[in-house]
Design a protein around this motif. Structure first.
Motif, PDB file in Angstrom:
ATOM      1  N   ALA A  15       0.834  -1.211   0.000  1.00 52.70           N
ATOM      2  CA  ALA A  15       0.000   0.000   0.000  1.00 52.70           C
ATOM      3  C   ALA A  15       0.865   1.255   0.000  1.00 52.70           C
ATOM      4  CB  ALA A  15      -0.949  -0.010   1.198  1.00 52.70           C
ATOM      5  N   VAL A  35       8.786   5.566   4.440  1.00 52.82           N
ATOM      6  CA  VAL A  35       9.501   5.141   5.644  1.00 52.82           C
ATOM      7  C   VAL A  35       9.289   3.639   5.828  1.00 52.82           C
ATOM      8  CG1 VAL A  35       9.651   5.404   8.151  1.00 52.82           C
ATOM      9  CG2 VAL A  35       9.127   7.393   6.711  1.00 52.82           C
ATOM     10  N   GLY A  36      10.377   2.872   5.900  1.00 52.69           N
ATOM     11  CA  GLY A  36      10.238   1.418   5.995  1.00 52.69           C
ATOM     12  C   GLY A  36      10.919   0.842   7.216  1.00 52.69           C
ATOM     13  N   ASP A  37      10.591  -0.405   7.514  1.00 56.38           N
ATOM     14  CA  ASP A  37      11.305  -1.092   8.597  1.00 56.38           C
ATOM     15  C   ASP A  37      11.807  -2.468   8.147  1.00 56.38           C
ATOM     16  OD1 ASP A  37       8.984  -2.527   8.507  1.00 56.38           O
ATOM     17  OD2 ASP A  37       8.564  -2.408  10.655  1.00 56.38           O
ATOM     18  N   GLU A  38      11.866  -2.651   6.807  1.00 53.63           N
ATOM     19  CA  GLU A  38      12.419  -3.902   6.283  1.00 53.63           C
ATOM     20  C   GLU A  38      13.584  -3.554   5.356  1.00 53.63           C
ATOM     21  OE1 GLU A  38       9.686  -7.220   5.250  1.00 53.63           O
ATOM     22  OE2 GLU A  38       8.223  -5.615   5.069  1.00 53.63           O
ATOM     23  N   SER A  49       4.074 -17.358   0.113  1.00 50.51           N
ATOM     24  CA  SER A  49       3.471 -18.614   0.570  1.00 50.51           C
ATOM     25  C   SER A  49       3.343 -19.601  -0.583  1.00 50.51           C
ATOM     26  CB  SER A  49       2.087 -18.322   1.169  1.00 50.51           C
ATOM     27  OG  SER A  49       1.340 -17.508   0.284  1.00 50.51           O
ATOM     28  N   ALA A 109       0.600   3.257   6.343  1.00 55.38           N
ATOM     29  CA  ALA A 109       0.460   2.039   5.522  1.00 55.38           C
ATOM     30  C   ALA A 109       1.276   0.948   6.208  1.00 55.38           C
ATOM     31  CB  ALA A 109       0.953   2.301   4.103  1.00 55.38           C
ATOM     32  N   THR A 110       0.967   0.742   7.492  1.00 47.67           N
ATOM     33  CA  THR A 110       1.817  -0.098   8.345  1.00 47.67           C
ATOM     34  C   THR A 110       1.449  -1.583   8.291  1.00 47.67           C
ATOM     35  OG1 THR A 110       0.393   0.590  10.167  1.00 47.67           O
ATOM     36  CG2 THR A 110       2.512   1.705   9.978  1.00 47.67           C
ATOM     37  N   LEU A 130       4.463 -16.362   9.022  1.00 47.41           N
ATOM     38  CA  LEU A 130       4.812 -15.929   7.667  1.00 47.41           C
ATOM     39  C   LEU A 130       4.170 -14.591   7.347  1.00 47.41           C
ATOM     40  CD1 LEU A 130       5.940 -16.196   4.868  1.00 47.41           C
ATOM     41  CD2 LEU A 130       4.197 -17.878   4.325  1.00 47.41           C
ATOM     42  N   ASN A 247      -1.285  -3.231  12.398  1.00 50.43           N
ATOM     43  CA  ASN A 247      -0.286  -2.424  13.103  1.00 50.43           C
ATOM     44  C   ASN A 247      -0.839  -1.021  13.303  1.00 50.43           C
ATOM     45  OD1 ASN A 247       1.693  -4.446  13.250  1.00 50.43           O
ATOM     46  ND2 ASN A 247       2.317  -4.039  11.144  1.00 50.43           N
ATOM     47  N   LEU A 250       1.222   2.964  16.499  1.00 49.75           N
ATOM     48  CA  LEU A 250       1.718   4.317  16.220  1.00 49.75           C
ATOM     49  C   LEU A 250       0.527   5.302  16.205  1.00 49.75           C
ATOM     50  CD1 LEU A 250       4.516   5.501  15.377  1.00 49.75           C
ATOM     51  CD2 LEU A 250       3.814   5.163  12.987  1.00 49.75           C
ATOM     52  N   ALA A 301      -5.065  -2.922  -1.196  1.00 53.96           N
ATOM     53  CA  ALA A 301      -3.929  -2.012  -0.982  1.00 53.96           C
ATOM     54  C   ALA A 301      -3.776  -1.075  -2.182  1.00 53.96           C
ATOM     55  CB  ALA A 301      -2.648  -2.822  -0.759  1.00 53.96           C
ATOM     56  N   TRP A 326      -7.666 -13.378  -4.380  1.00 53.83           N
ATOM     57  CA  TRP A 326      -7.351 -14.646  -5.033  1.00 53.83           C
ATOM     58  C   TRP A 326      -6.440 -15.480  -4.136  1.00 53.83           C
ATOM     59  CZ3 TRP A 326      -3.995 -10.655  -5.960  1.00 53.83           C
ATOM     60  CH2 TRP A 326      -2.634 -10.958  -5.953  1.00 53.83           C
TER      61      TRP A 326
HETATM   62  P1  FAD Z   1       2.292  -4.724   4.104  1.00 53.39           P
HETATM   63  O1  FAD Z   1       2.550  -5.211   2.745  1.00 53.39           O
HETATM   64  O2  FAD Z   1       2.393  -5.654   5.253  1.00 53.39           O
HETATM   65  O3  FAD Z   1       3.288  -3.505   4.359  1.00 53.39           O
HETATM   66  C1  FAD Z   1       3.361  -2.812   5.575  1.00 53.39           C
HETATM   67  C2  FAD Z   1       4.797  -2.426   5.807  1.00 53.39           C
HETATM   68  O4  FAD Z   1       4.861  -1.481   6.869  1.00 53.39           O
HETATM   69  C3  FAD Z   1       5.676  -3.586   6.234  1.00 53.39           C
HETATM   70  O5  FAD Z   1       6.874  -3.564   5.520  1.00 53.39           O
HETATM   71  C4  FAD Z   1       5.887  -3.311   7.709  1.00 53.39           C
HETATM   72  O6  FAD Z   1       7.071  -3.903   8.175  1.00 53.39           O
HETATM   73  C5  FAD Z   1       5.962  -1.805   7.689  1.00 53.39           C
HETATM   74  N1  FAD Z   1       5.793  -1.120   8.975  1.00 53.39           N
HETATM   75  C6  FAD Z   1       4.973  -1.432  10.003  1.00 53.39           C
HETATM   76  N2  FAD Z   1       5.134  -0.544  11.008  1.00 53.39           N
HETATM   77  C7  FAD Z   1       6.077   0.342  10.603  1.00 53.39           C
HETATM   78  C8  FAD Z   1       6.672   1.486  11.196  1.00 53.39           C
HETATM   79  N3  FAD Z   1       6.330   1.913  12.421  1.00 53.39           N
HETATM   80  N4  FAD Z   1       7.606   2.150  10.496  1.00 53.39           N
HETATM   81  C9  FAD Z   1       7.970   1.746   9.253  1.00 53.39           C
HETATM   82  N5  FAD Z   1       7.433   0.684   8.649  1.00 53.39           N
HETATM   83  C10 FAD Z   1       6.494  -0.011   9.316  1.00 53.39           C
HETATM   84  N6  FAD Z   1      -3.140 -10.870  -1.027  1.00 53.39           N
HETATM   85  C11 FAD Z   1      -3.770 -11.187  -2.178  1.00 53.39           C
HETATM   86  O7  FAD Z   1      -4.589 -10.399  -2.638  1.00 53.39           O
HETATM   87  N7  FAD Z   1      -3.497 -12.357  -2.833  1.00 53.39           N
HETATM   88  C12 FAD Z   1      -2.594 -13.250  -2.363  1.00 53.39           C
HETATM   89  O8  FAD Z   1      -2.390 -14.301  -2.983  1.00 53.39           O
HETATM   90  C13 FAD Z   1      -1.893 -12.939  -1.158  1.00 53.39           C
HETATM   91  N8  FAD Z   1      -0.962 -13.780  -0.669  1.00 53.39           N
HETATM   92  C14 FAD Z   1      -0.288 -13.438   0.475  1.00 53.39           C
HETATM   93  C15 FAD Z   1       0.692 -14.283   0.956  1.00 53.39           C
HETATM   94  C16 FAD Z   1       1.394 -13.963   2.115  1.00 53.39           C
HETATM   95  C17 FAD Z   1       2.448 -14.884   2.622  1.00 53.39           C
HETATM   96  C18 FAD Z   1       1.095 -12.758   2.827  1.00 53.39           C
HETATM   97  C19 FAD Z   1       1.831 -12.403   4.092  1.00 53.39           C
HETATM   98  C20 FAD Z   1       0.106 -11.910   2.347  1.00 53.39           C
HETATM   99  C21 FAD Z   1      -0.584 -12.240   1.169  1.00 53.39           C
HETATM  100  N9  FAD Z   1      -1.577 -11.397   0.665  1.00 53.39           N
HETATM  101  C22 FAD Z   1      -2.215 -11.723  -0.501  1.00 53.39           C
HETATM  102  C23 FAD Z   1      -1.960 -10.169   1.384  1.00 53.39           C
HETATM  103  C24 FAD Z   1      -1.225  -8.942   0.861  1.00 53.39           C
HETATM  104  O9  FAD Z   1       0.137  -9.208   0.725  1.00 53.39           O
HETATM  105  C25 FAD Z   1      -1.460  -7.780   1.812  1.00 53.39           C
HETATM  106  O10 FAD Z   1      -2.842  -7.499   1.833  1.00 53.39           O
HETATM  107  C26 FAD Z   1      -0.690  -6.538   1.387  1.00 53.39           C
HETATM  108  O11 FAD Z   1       0.684  -6.756   1.487  1.00 53.39           O
HETATM  109  C27 FAD Z   1      -1.094  -5.357   2.235  1.00 53.39           C
HETATM  110  O12 FAD Z   1      -0.266  -4.262   1.971  1.00 53.39           O
HETATM  111  P2  FAD Z   1       0.082  -3.222   3.124  1.00 53.39           P
HETATM  112  O13 FAD Z   1       1.018  -2.255   2.524  1.00 53.39           O
HETATM  113  O14 FAD Z   1      -1.153  -2.742   3.763  1.00 53.39           O
HETATM  114  O15 FAD Z   1       0.844  -4.077   4.229  1.00 53.39           O
END
Ligand code: FAD
Length: 415
Positions: A15, A35-38, A49, A109-110, A130, A247, A250, A301, A326
């Motif tokens: 996101a 801003v990231g933490d990875e 997966s 977008a945590t 995971l 998360n 914050l 996202a 999916w």
């Molecule tokens: P994330 O991608 O989790 O990103 C959030 C980021 O913020 C992370 O890097 C986290 O470490 C960082 N963060 C947290 N707190 C802080 C902070 N204080 N400062 C800095 N950084 C911070 N979705 C599908 O639609 N289809 C699929 O087949 C599918 N398969 C998946 C398989 C796996 C193994 C996983 C884990 C998820 C899967 N998903 C799938 C779900 C999808 O990946 C998530 O919905 C998507 O990544 C959400 O994006 P996001 O940015 O909200 O969160």
């Protein structure tokens, strides 16, 4: 709107990265910081997966965009330096390194983190959750020589890991505490089909059972799981997929409204006009379901990222798209269109025995979503139908033998 002032995005996941890119796509010229933490550039989690666990994808293949993209588009990546505090009055974000970033708009977008496994022995080596690339790499390393894999939790992630582990030749047991698989995400007929399919593939699927303890050897490596009722199951790799927690600490510490997610309105604004939340961490209103929801999907996202970018640029956000999801397990491609939670009636079209069918989910007489296995036309037809707001088929229509959703949506419907 950010009106050209700095936009700071917390979380360099799906996101966050899509928000930065969507801002540039809309012509936003102000500073953008992610801003990231990875470690490493933003990557996609879906393969973690699936193919990644068997070596079908390498880490470089997961990146959402090449590293040069961020440079070329003036998007600053902080690298591994998590945000630790939001000063809302001063509109400033503090990072763990002590660095301070002023913002005109802050986008949270945590994401989410795995729910901790509440079982004795959860800290043994070989017991893993995971979420991140680091987690997936640890699982992949162990899977290479694991003989007995135990998956705790029969949700999306657990079942995808089970399928991948079976493909790699391990003996696999799935323990699900609830009465059926993927109960949060799919209908009862789809759960039953998935349980049958995993069993056909040689997975031992245990429903309504719980792991009560994990036991290790002298080196602290997990070897055995104990189940309720006393059964012992060999387990040299345990993957826990028992759900995630958003998360939002914050946001909560900054006094923003939270409740199983950061609460936002239809413009993704939190209770502070300068702070937004997107992706897995956001709980938002949707025209496709009652109340506010929090969705965990790539589609959501990306959709949030595009909407928030429009809002930040002072543009009218695009209408909310139909949510879809999916999953891939073995040769099955499961697609879900719409929000099916809370449905009270289902109709099955196609042939589950042939591995090609759809479950249409209704609330009363109204189609709210469709779960399809290897029937992409039904999936697309449902998305179009829900988006158009046109009346869908009634349960009785869908139950007729030979019912074809695509043909139904093409024939004129009485208004
Ligand atoms: P994330 O991608 O989790 O990103 C959030 C980021 O913020 C992370 O890097 C986290 O470490 C960082 N963060 C947290 N707190 C802080 C902070 N204080 N400062 C800095 N950084 C911070 N979705 C599908 O639609 N289809 C699929 O087949 C599918 N398969 C998946 C398989 C796996 C193994 C996983 C884990 C998820 C899967 N998903 C799938 C779900 C999808 O990946 C998530 O919905 C998507 O990544 C959400 O994006 P996001 O940015 O909200 O969160």
């Amino acid at each position: 709107a950010a009106a050209g002032g700095p936009v700071v995005i917390v979380g360099a996941g799906q996101a966050g990265a899509e928000t930065a890119a969507a801002l540039r796509d809309r012509g936003f010229t102000g500073p953008v910081t992610l801003v990231g933490d990875e470690p490493g550039p933003p990557y996609g989690r879906p393969p973690l997966s699936k193919d990644y666990l068997t070596g079908g994808v390498e880490p470089g293949g997961l990146a959402l965009r090449p590293p040069s993209y961020y440079r070329d588009h003036g998007i600053t990546l902080t690298g591994r330096d998590p945000a630790v505090e939001i000063d809302r009055d001063g509109q400033r974000l503090t990072l763990a390194s002590g660095r301070e970033l002023p913002y005109a708009a802050l986008v949270l977008a945590t994401g989410a983190r795995p729910r901790p496994l509440p079982v004795p022995g959860a800290g043994l080596a070989g017991v893993l959750a995971l979420r991140s690339l680091e987690d997936a790499t640890a699982i992949r390393d162990r899977l290479a020589d694991a003989r007995d894999v135990l998956v705790i939790g029969g949700g999306f992630i657990g079942l995808e890991v089970a399928a991948t582990a079976r493909r790699s030749g391990a003996r696999v047991t799935v323990v699900e505490a609830g009465p059926r698989l993927m109960a949060r995400a799919v209908s009862a007929p789809m759960s039953a089909f998935l349980a049958g399919h995993h069993r056909e593939q040689g997975v031992r699927v245990l429903l309504g059972r719980e792991v009560t303890a994990l036991r290790g050897d002298a080196a602290g490596r997990c070897r055995v799981a104990e189940l309720d009722g006393g059964e012992r199951v060999p387990a040299d790799l345990v993957v826990a997929g028992i759900g995630v927690l958003p998360n939002c600490s914050l946001a909560a510490a900054a006094g923003l409204a939270v409740g199983d997610g950061v609460l936002v309105d239809d413009r993704l604004r939190t209770s502070d006009r300068a702070v937004y939340a997107v992706g897995d961490c956001a709980r938002f209103p949707s025209p496709y379901a009652p109340g506010r929801l929090r969705l965990e999907s790539v589609r959501n996202a990306v959709e949030h990222a595009r909407r928030v970018a429009a809002v930040l640029c002072g543009d009218t956000p695009p209408p909310a798209a139909v949510p879809w999801f999916w999953s891939e397990q073995y040769a099955l491609r499961l697609q879900i269109a719409g929000i099916t939670q809370g449905h009270d009636r289902t109709a099955v079209a196609g042939d589950p025995a042939a591995g090609r069918f759809s479950v249409l989910c209704f609330r009363g007489e109204r189609l709210v979503g469709t779960e399809s296995v290897n029937r992409p036309a039904d999936h697309m037809a449902t998305r179009r139908l829900l988006e158009s707001g046109a009346p869908g088929p009634a349960p009785a229509d869908a139950e007729r033998p030979g019912f074809d959703l695509k043909a139904f949506t093409r024939s004129p419907q009485p208004v």
